[in-house]
Design a protein around this motif. Structure first.
Motif, PDB file in Angstrom:
ATOM      1  N   PRO A 158      -0.323 -15.658  -5.492  1.00  0.00           N
ATOM      2  CA  PRO A 158      -0.674 -14.459  -4.716  1.00  0.00           C
ATOM      3  C   PRO A 158      -0.308 -13.177  -5.468  1.00  0.00           C
ATOM      4  O   PRO A 158       0.713 -13.134  -6.166  1.00  0.00           O
ATOM      5  CB  PRO A 158       0.186 -14.598  -3.444  1.00  0.00           C
ATOM      6  CG  PRO A 158       0.577 -16.026  -3.384  1.00  0.00           C
ATOM      7  CD  PRO A 158       0.647 -16.505  -4.793  1.00  0.00           C
ATOM      8  N   LYS A 159      -1.172 -12.171  -5.308  1.00  0.00           N
ATOM      9  CA  LYS A 159      -0.931 -10.872  -5.976  1.00  0.00           C
ATOM     10  C   LYS A 159      -1.494  -9.749  -5.115  1.00  0.00           C
ATOM     11  O   LYS A 159      -2.431  -9.953  -4.345  1.00  0.00           O
ATOM     12  CB  LYS A 159      -1.632 -10.828  -7.338  1.00  0.00           C
ATOM     13  CG  LYS A 159      -1.006 -11.707  -8.398  1.00  0.00           C
ATOM     14  CD  LYS A 159      -1.794 -11.651  -9.687  1.00  0.00           C
ATOM     15  CE  LYS A 159      -1.376 -12.774 -10.626  1.00  0.00           C
ATOM     16  NZ  LYS A 159      -1.782 -14.109 -10.170  1.00  0.00           N
ATOM     17  N   HIS A 160      -0.954  -8.540  -5.306  1.00  0.00           N
ATOM     18  CA  HIS A 160      -1.534  -7.338  -4.683  1.00  0.00           C
ATOM     19  C   HIS A 160      -2.378  -6.622  -5.728  1.00  0.00           C
ATOM     20  O   HIS A 160      -2.466  -7.062  -6.890  1.00  0.00           O
ATOM     21  CB  HIS A 160      -0.440  -6.438  -4.103  1.00  0.00           C
ATOM     22  CG  HIS A 160       0.624  -6.088  -5.086  1.00  0.00           C
ATOM     23  ND1 HIS A 160       0.429  -5.170  -6.090  1.00  0.00           N
ATOM     24  CD2 HIS A 160       1.885  -6.564  -5.236  1.00  0.00           C
ATOM     25  CE1 HIS A 160       1.521  -5.079  -6.808  1.00  0.00           C
ATOM     26  NE2 HIS A 160       2.427  -5.919  -6.315  1.00  0.00           N
ATOM     27  N   GLY A 161      -3.004  -5.512  -5.321  1.00  0.00           N
ATOM     28  CA  GLY A 161      -3.983  -4.820  -6.164  1.00  0.00           C
ATOM     29  C   GLY A 161      -3.521  -4.498  -7.576  1.00  0.00           C
ATOM     30  O   GLY A 161      -4.209  -4.835  -8.545  1.00  0.00           O
ATOM     31  N   ASP A 204       3.438  -6.087   2.377  1.00  0.00           N
ATOM     32  CA  ASP A 204       4.764  -5.788   1.855  1.00  0.00           C
ATOM     33  C   ASP A 204       4.786  -4.276   1.661  1.00  0.00           C
ATOM     34  O   ASP A 204       4.250  -3.776   0.680  1.00  0.00           O
ATOM     35  CB  ASP A 204       4.938  -6.550   0.527  1.00  0.00           C
ATOM     36  CG  ASP A 204       6.137  -6.092  -0.272  1.00  0.00           C
ATOM     37  OD1 ASP A 204       7.082  -5.568   0.348  1.00  0.00           O
ATOM     38  OD2 ASP A 204       6.121  -6.249  -1.504  1.00  0.00           O
ATOM     39  N   GLU A 205       5.382  -3.560   2.632  1.00  0.00           N
ATOM     40  CA  GLU A 205       5.274  -2.088   2.718  1.00  0.00           C
ATOM     41  C   GLU A 205       3.786  -1.725   2.788  1.00  0.00           C
ATOM     42  O   GLU A 205       3.090  -2.199   3.663  1.00  0.00           O
ATOM     43  CB  GLU A 205       5.985  -1.423   1.546  1.00  0.00           C
ATOM     44  CG  GLU A 205       7.498  -1.602   1.625  1.00  0.00           C
ATOM     45  CD  GLU A 205       8.241  -0.900   0.505  1.00  0.00           C
ATOM     46  OE1 GLU A 205       7.634  -0.093  -0.217  1.00  0.00           O
ATOM     47  OE2 GLU A 205       9.440  -1.151   0.372  1.00  0.00           O
ATOM     48  N   ARG A 206       3.283  -0.944   1.809  1.00  0.00           N
ATOM     49  CA  ARG A 206       1.864  -0.590   1.853  1.00  0.00           C
ATOM     50  C   ARG A 206       0.987  -1.649   1.204  1.00  0.00           C
ATOM     51  O   ARG A 206      -0.214  -1.666   1.400  1.00  0.00           O
ATOM     52  CB  ARG A 206       1.642   0.730   1.107  1.00  0.00           C
ATOM     53  CG  ARG A 206       2.140   1.944   1.832  1.00  0.00           C
ATOM     54  CD  ARG A 206       1.898   3.136   0.944  1.00  0.00           C
ATOM     55  NE  ARG A 206       2.315   4.365   1.571  1.00  0.00           N
ATOM     56  CZ  ARG A 206       2.179   5.548   0.996  1.00  0.00           C
ATOM     57  NH1 ARG A 206       1.640   5.655  -0.186  1.00  0.00           N
ATOM     58  NH2 ARG A 206       2.577   6.643   1.605  1.00  0.00           N
ATOM     59  N   ARG A 207       1.574  -2.494   0.383  1.00  0.00           N
ATOM     60  CA  ARG A 207       0.783  -3.422  -0.411  1.00  0.00           C
ATOM     61  C   ARG A 207       0.405  -4.679   0.375  1.00  0.00           C
ATOM     62  O   ARG A 207       1.237  -5.239   1.086  1.00  0.00           O
ATOM     63  CB  ARG A 207       1.574  -3.834  -1.655  1.00  0.00           C
ATOM     64  CG  ARG A 207       1.881  -2.680  -2.546  1.00  0.00           C
ATOM     65  CD  ARG A 207       2.783  -3.117  -3.658  1.00  0.00           C
ATOM     66  NE  ARG A 207       3.219  -1.970  -4.454  1.00  0.00           N
ATOM     67  CZ  ARG A 207       3.958  -2.064  -5.534  1.00  0.00           C
ATOM     68  NH1 ARG A 207       4.367  -3.235  -5.949  1.00  0.00           N
ATOM     69  NH2 ARG A 207       4.318  -1.001  -6.202  1.00  0.00           N
ATOM     70  N   MET A 258       8.301   6.226  -4.206  1.00  0.00           N
ATOM     71  CA  MET A 258       7.059   6.141  -4.983  1.00  0.00           C
ATOM     72  C   MET A 258       6.160   7.340  -4.672  1.00  0.00           C
ATOM     73  O   MET A 258       5.939   7.651  -3.511  1.00  0.00           O
ATOM     74  CB  MET A 258       6.363   4.819  -4.606  1.00  0.00           C
ATOM     75  CG  MET A 258       4.999   4.617  -5.233  1.00  0.00           C
ATOM     76  SD  MET A 258       5.010   4.588  -7.030  1.00  0.00           S
ATOM     77  CE  MET A 258       6.079   3.197  -7.330  1.00  0.00           C
ATOM     78  N   MET A 259       5.683   7.992  -5.743  1.00  0.00           N
ATOM     79  CA  MET A 259       4.825   9.157  -5.539  1.00  0.00           C
ATOM     80  C   MET A 259       3.415   8.695  -5.193  1.00  0.00           C
ATOM     81  O   MET A 259       2.826   7.875  -5.896  1.00  0.00           O
ATOM     82  CB  MET A 259       4.803   9.993  -6.822  1.00  0.00           C
ATOM     83  CG  MET A 259       4.043  11.275  -6.649  1.00  0.00           C
ATOM     84  SD  MET A 259       4.375  12.465  -7.977  1.00  0.00           S
ATOM     85  CE  MET A 259       3.898  11.600  -9.428  1.00  0.00           C
ATOM     86  N   SER A 260       2.867   9.198  -4.107  1.00  0.00           N
ATOM     87  CA  SER A 260       1.518   8.798  -3.727  1.00  0.00           C
ATOM     88  C   SER A 260       0.516   9.612  -4.531  1.00  0.00           C
ATOM     89  O   SER A 260       0.859  10.610  -5.160  1.00  0.00           O
ATOM     90  CB  SER A 260       1.305   9.041  -2.233  1.00  0.00           C
ATOM     91  OG  SER A 260       1.132  10.409  -2.000  1.00  0.00           O
ATOM     92  N   ALA A 261      -0.743   9.156  -4.507  1.00  0.00           N
ATOM     93  CA  ALA A 261      -1.800   9.859  -5.249  1.00  0.00           C
ATOM     94  C   ALA A 261      -1.941  11.297  -4.755  1.00  0.00           C
ATOM     95  O   ALA A 261      -2.269  12.200  -5.508  1.00  0.00           O
ATOM     96  CB  ALA A 261      -3.118   9.121  -5.075  1.00  0.00           C
ATOM     97  N   GLU A 308      -1.721   4.519  -3.246  1.00  0.00           N
ATOM     98  CA  GLU A 308      -0.538   4.113  -4.018  1.00  0.00           C
ATOM     99  C   GLU A 308      -0.959   3.448  -5.335  1.00  0.00           C
ATOM    100  O   GLU A 308      -0.366   3.706  -6.391  1.00  0.00           O
ATOM    101  CB  GLU A 308       0.311   3.149  -3.194  1.00  0.00           C
ATOM    102  CG  GLU A 308       1.641   2.857  -3.865  1.00  0.00           C
ATOM    103  CD  GLU A 308       2.507   1.907  -3.068  1.00  0.00           C
ATOM    104  OE1 GLU A 308       2.389   1.888  -1.837  1.00  0.00           O
ATOM    105  OE2 GLU A 308       3.302   1.184  -3.694  1.00  0.00           O
ATOM    106  N   LEU A 309      -2.002   2.629  -5.258  1.00  0.00           N
ATOM    107  CA  LEU A 309      -2.509   1.968  -6.470  1.00  0.00           C
ATOM    108  C   LEU A 309      -2.995   3.012  -7.481  1.00  0.00           C
ATOM    109  O   LEU A 309      -2.716   2.900  -8.680  1.00  0.00           O
ATOM    110  CB  LEU A 309      -3.652   1.008  -6.092  1.00  0.00           C
ATOM    111  CG  LEU A 309      -4.395   0.320  -7.225  1.00  0.00           C
ATOM    112  CD1 LEU A 309      -3.452  -0.518  -8.074  1.00  0.00           C
ATOM    113  CD2 LEU A 309      -5.515  -0.567  -6.685  1.00  0.00           C
TER     114      LEU A 309
END
Lengths: 108, 141
Positions: A27-30, A69-72, B1-4, B34-35
């Motif tokens: 499993p992985k996030h973006g 997991d938080e935002r992810r 964590m700094m957001s976009a 975030e990504l």
């Protein structure tokens, strides 16, 4: 049903196949997916393309989201996803073998 | 964590993310921002990330899905095109009539589509041949 008809991944695009291959390793996030795909395929997957592939694969039932997991949101490959990937890779292998054979001197 | 959003280049990405449908933003919006911030920190140009999200948003709007089939989208586009065409036709129709009412061309030429339906209804006055409602002493319609 022919092998080609069984290969549900033949129309989902390269990005979706790369995502599925990456998730086959766990499993992985973006962000982890983008990094992994860059490493094993040398392909720089754009984030827009990544989310499109994730949505498509989830709609097909080939992957599923795990609790956030938080935002992810990590994703994992499902059993039908693993089976579809196996069929697709077998098909690619046959095509690849045929291509290599024909590239040999005197190949038909 | 700094957001976009907080990153210097984040505004471009943020604008691209706003192009996605609301249901997509509810599900992926925070994670996508975030990504983007992580990728920008890695050295990926913000413009490239924004472009990828913009293309993704276009695909998201155009992709047929359950509850919003492509036929509904096509119908909406068709209706919008028809409304535009109707508006253009109304404007085009009123323009020659207005010109005829104000310019009083010496040749007295009348647009061909404004001809009366029966030959007996023909009149010598060009104003009566326009599609506008005849109003006494009116100079435009």
């Amino acid at each position: 049903m022919s092998t080609r008809e069984q290969d549900v991944l033949r129309r989902v695009g390269e990005a979706s196949v790369l995502v599925l291959i990456s998730l086959a390793g766990g499993p992985k996030h973006g962000y982890a997916l983008i990094q992994d795909i860059r490493q094993f395929a040398g392909v720089e997957l754009g984030p827009g393309t990544l989310y499109g592939a994730l949505d498509r694969l989830e709609r097909l039932g080939l992957i599923e989201p795990l609790p956030a997991d938080e935002r992810r949101h990590p994703y994992r490959i499902t059993a039908p996803g693993a089976a579809a990937l196996r069929v697709h890779l077998d098909s690619l292998e046959r095509v690849s073998a045929a291509g290599r054979l024909r590239l040999q001197p005197g190949g038909t | 964590m700094m957001s976009a959003r907080e990153a210097p280049d984040g505004r471009l990405v943020d604008a691209a993310l706003r192009c996605y449908p609301a249901r997509w933003r509810r599900r992926h919006g925070a994670e996508a921002a975030e990504l983007a911030a992580l990728l920008i920190a890695d050295g990926t140009p913000a413009a490239s990330i924004a472009w990828s999200y913009l293309a993704g948003a276009a695909r998201e709007w155009l992709a047929p899905r359950s509850g919003r089939p492509l036929t509904a989208l096509a119908a909406a586009l068709l209706a919008a095109t028809c409304l535009l065409g109707l508006s253009a036709a109304l404007i085009a129709e009123s323009a020659p009539a207005r010109a005829a009412g104000t310019a009083q061309s010496p040749s007295g030429r009348v647009p061909p589509k404004a001809e009366p339906t029966s030959p007996g209804a023909a009149s010598s006055s060009p104003h009566q041949l326009t599609p506008c409602r005849p109003v006494p002493h009116a100079r435009s319609c």
